[in-house]
Design a protein around this motif. Structure first.
Motif, short mmCIF file in Angstrom:
data_model
loop_
_atom_site.label_atom_id
_atom_site.label_comp_id
_atom_site.label_asym_id
_atom_site.label_seq_id
_atom_site.Cartn_x
_atom_site.Cartn_y
_atom_site.Cartn_z
N MET A 18 0.84 -1.20 0.00
CA MET A 18 0.00 0.00 0.00
C MET A 18 0.88 1.25 0.00
O MET A 18 1.94 1.28 0.62
CB MET A 18 -0.91 0.00 1.23
N LYS A 19 0.38 2.29 -0.69
CA LYS A 19 1.17 3.51 -0.81
C LYS A 19 1.38 4.17 0.56
O LYS A 19 2.47 4.67 0.84
CB LYS A 19 0.47 4.48 -1.76
N ALA A 20 0.35 4.17 1.41
CA ALA A 20 0.49 4.82 2.72
C ALA A 20 1.60 4.15 3.53
O ALA A 20 2.40 4.83 4.19
CB ALA A 20 -0.83 4.76 3.47
N ASP A 21 1.65 2.81 3.49
CA ASP A 21 2.72 2.10 4.21
C ASP A 21 4.08 2.46 3.63
O ASP A 21 5.06 2.59 4.37
CB ASP A 21 2.50 0.59 4.11
N ARG A 22 4.16 2.60 2.32
CA ARG A 22 5.43 2.92 1.68
C ARG A 22 5.88 4.33 2.05
O ARG A 22 7.07 4.57 2.29
CB ARG A 22 5.28 2.78 0.16
N LEU A 23 4.94 5.27 2.11
CA LEU A 23 5.29 6.64 2.50
C LEU A 23 5.83 6.67 3.93
O LEU A 23 6.81 7.37 4.23
CB LEU A 23 4.08 7.56 2.37
N LEU A 24 5.18 5.91 4.82
CA LEU A 24 5.65 5.84 6.19
C LEU A 24 7.04 5.22 6.25
O LEU A 24 7.91 5.68 6.99
CB LEU A 24 4.67 5.03 7.04
N SER A 25 7.26 4.18 5.45
CA SER A 25 8.58 3.53 5.42
C SER A 25 9.66 4.51 4.97
O SER A 25 10.77 4.52 5.50
CB SER A 25 8.55 2.32 4.49
N ILE A 26 9.33 5.34 3.98
CA ILE A 26 10.31 6.33 3.50
C ILE A 26 10.67 7.30 4.62
O ILE A 26 11.84 7.62 4.85
CB ILE A 26 9.77 7.08 2.28
N MET A 27 9.66 7.76 5.36
CA MET A 27 9.94 8.69 6.46
C MET A 27 10.81 8.05 7.52
O MET A 27 11.75 8.66 8.04
CB MET A 27 8.63 9.19 7.07
N LEU A 28 10.52 6.79 7.86
CA LEU A 28 11.31 6.11 8.88
C LEU A 28 12.74 5.87 8.40
O LEU A 28 13.70 6.01 9.18
CB LEU A 28 10.65 4.78 9.24
N LEU A 29 12.91 5.53 7.13
CA LEU A 29 14.26 5.33 6.58
C LEU A 29 15.06 6.63 6.61
O LEU A 29 16.24 6.65 6.99
CB LEU A 29 14.16 4.80 5.15
N LEU A 30 14.42 7.73 6.24
CA LEU A 30 15.13 9.02 6.21
C LEU A 30 15.42 9.53 7.61
O LEU A 30 16.42 10.23 7.82
CB LEU A 30 14.32 10.06 5.42
N ARG A 31 14.57 9.19 8.56
CA ARG A 31 14.85 9.59 9.94
C ARG A 31 16.07 8.86 10.49
O ARG A 31 16.82 9.40 11.30
CB ARG A 31 13.65 9.28 10.84
N GLY A 32 16.27 7.62 10.03
CA GLY A 32 17.38 6.82 10.56
C GLY A 32 18.71 7.08 9.89
O GLY A 32 19.74 6.60 10.37
N ARG A 33 18.72 7.82 8.78
CA ARG A 33 19.97 8.08 8.06
C ARG A 33 20.05 9.55 7.68
O ARG A 33 19.05 10.24 7.54
CB ARG A 33 20.06 7.21 6.80
N ALA A 34 21.27 10.01 7.48
CA ALA A 34 21.47 11.41 7.12
C ALA A 34 20.86 11.71 5.76
O ALA A 34 20.27 12.77 5.54
CB ALA A 34 22.96 11.75 7.12
N SER A 35 20.99 10.78 4.82
CA SER A 35 20.49 11.00 3.47
C SER A 35 20.47 9.68 2.73
O SER A 35 21.27 8.79 3.00
CB SER A 35 21.38 12.03 2.78
N MET A 36 19.52 9.53 1.79
CA MET A 36 19.44 8.34 0.95
C MET A 36 19.07 8.75 -0.46
O MET A 36 18.22 9.61 -0.67
CB MET A 36 18.39 7.35 1.48
N SER A 37 19.70 8.11 -1.43
CA SER A 37 19.40 8.40 -2.83
C SER A 37 18.10 7.70 -3.24
O SER A 37 17.61 6.80 -2.55
CB SER A 37 20.53 7.93 -3.74
N ALA A 38 17.55 8.12 -4.38
CA ALA A 38 16.33 7.49 -4.87
C ALA A 38 16.56 6.01 -5.15
O ALA A 38 15.69 5.17 -4.89
CB ALA A 38 15.85 8.20 -6.14
#
Length: 324
Positions: A1-21
């Motif tokens: 689901m898109k909502a789950d994916r959006l949340l996953s992106i936020m959690l990934l970016l919170r855990g790292r300084a930066s991530m590429s596409a």
């Protein structure tokens, strides 16, 4: 689901300084184009995500941003409130913290959600103990956990399976793995990465010295490599079939279990009312012979034929010894 994916992106970016596409796409198992659309959706929703250009650039979240994710579905609540693996985290010294976290979440959850979670807890039970094996001593796990998190070197007294007494080792603890109810330490020692069974650590002290992990080190990937190497069939492995009386089946299973290769299957022969047919792969050929001979006429090896011959010779030699 898109909502789950959006949340996953936020959690990934919170855990790292930066991530590429591309990094985000690989982690989420979607295309880079999908990630770009998701980033646009987050920005449109007011999430402060921004792009940094350049060779080491990527997407980042504004520092200090927090998302409200308190609305849980029934299934998500069951995962949290009916979680039955608390003993794993208790081994690490984190049991009370997990319970406090769940209590805080439960205080805001609807009654219906908690009732669903209790229903699941009533029908699921997890027992990590191995059959016929005493539990390992896990008292050093919390200390090892903290040392691994803080990159602190440790000195331990360790008694390996073939050691007559414990030996001193100074290691760099990379991480901890729980496997079938047993904990293992993955650590660097004298130029190589090794595994140590935590239950065999007799004493432990954390040193002031720190260490650096190898660039790109991945605990999960390293464990999988070591496990594959350990489970690779050895020259002394042997697969055999034998018939066992039903009266002794339980004792035979119990005697064989510690010496079997992981993944061994045992088949039941429904055609014989008084016996069962077992197929096992033993780690050591002579261990198979000794174990099965101990059951005398209650066990008969059917294949391979050369093992039958060897067992007959061993039995004759043993009989000659004791007759003398």
């Amino acid at each position: 689901m898109k909502a789950d994916r959006l949340l996953s992106i936020m959690l990934l970016l919170r855990g790292r300084a930066s991530m590429s596409a591309r990094e985000l796409a690989d982690h989420l198992e979607v295309s880079a184009r999908t990630v770009m659309r998701d980033i646009e959706a987050l920005s449109a929703a007011g999430v402060p995500v921004y792009a940094e250009r350049g060779r080491n650039g990527g997407f980042s979240l504004l520092e200090g941003f927090r998302a409200d994710v308190s609305a849980l579905t029934d299934d998500e609540a069951q995962v949290l409130f009916a979680y039955t693996g608390l003993d794993t985290l208790s081994d690490l010294g984190l049991g009370s913290q997990v319970r406090q976290t769940l209590d805080k979440l439960a205080s805001t959850a609807p009654d219906r959600t908690l009732e669903r979670a209790r229903d699941l807890r009533d029908v699921v039970h997890v027992d990590r103990r191995r059959w016929f094996v005493d539990p390992d001593d896990s008292r050093h796990l919390p200390t090892l956990r903290m040392a691994a998190v803080r990159n602190q070197r440790v000195r331990m007294s360790y008694r390996g399976a073939s050691d007559a007494r414990a030996k001193q080792r100074t290691v760099d603890p990379y991480g901890l793995i729980e496997n079938g109810g047993r904990w293992y330490l993955l650590a660097h020692h004298r130029g190589s990465t090794k595994t140590y069974r935590v239950g065999r650590v007799t004493s432990l002290s954390v040193l002031d010295a720190t260490f650096e992990r190898p660039a790109g080190f991945d605990l999960d990937a390293e464990w999988e490599r070591m496990r594959e190497r350990f489970e690779r069939p050895g020259e002394d492995n042997i697969t055999l079939e034998f018939r066992c009386s039903r009266a002794e089946e339980r004792q035979v299973r119990r005697a064989c279990q510690p010496m079997l290769v992981s993944g061994t299957t045992i088949d039941t022969d429904e055609s014989g009312p008084d016996s069962v047919l077992m197929r096992c792969t033993f780690r050591i050929r002579r261990a198979a012979i000794g174990t099965l001979l101990a059951f005398a006429g209650d066990v008969e090896v059917l294949a391979p034929s050369d093992l039958r011959t060897e067992m007959r010779e061993v039995a004759r030699a043993a009989a000659a010894t004791y007759e003398a």
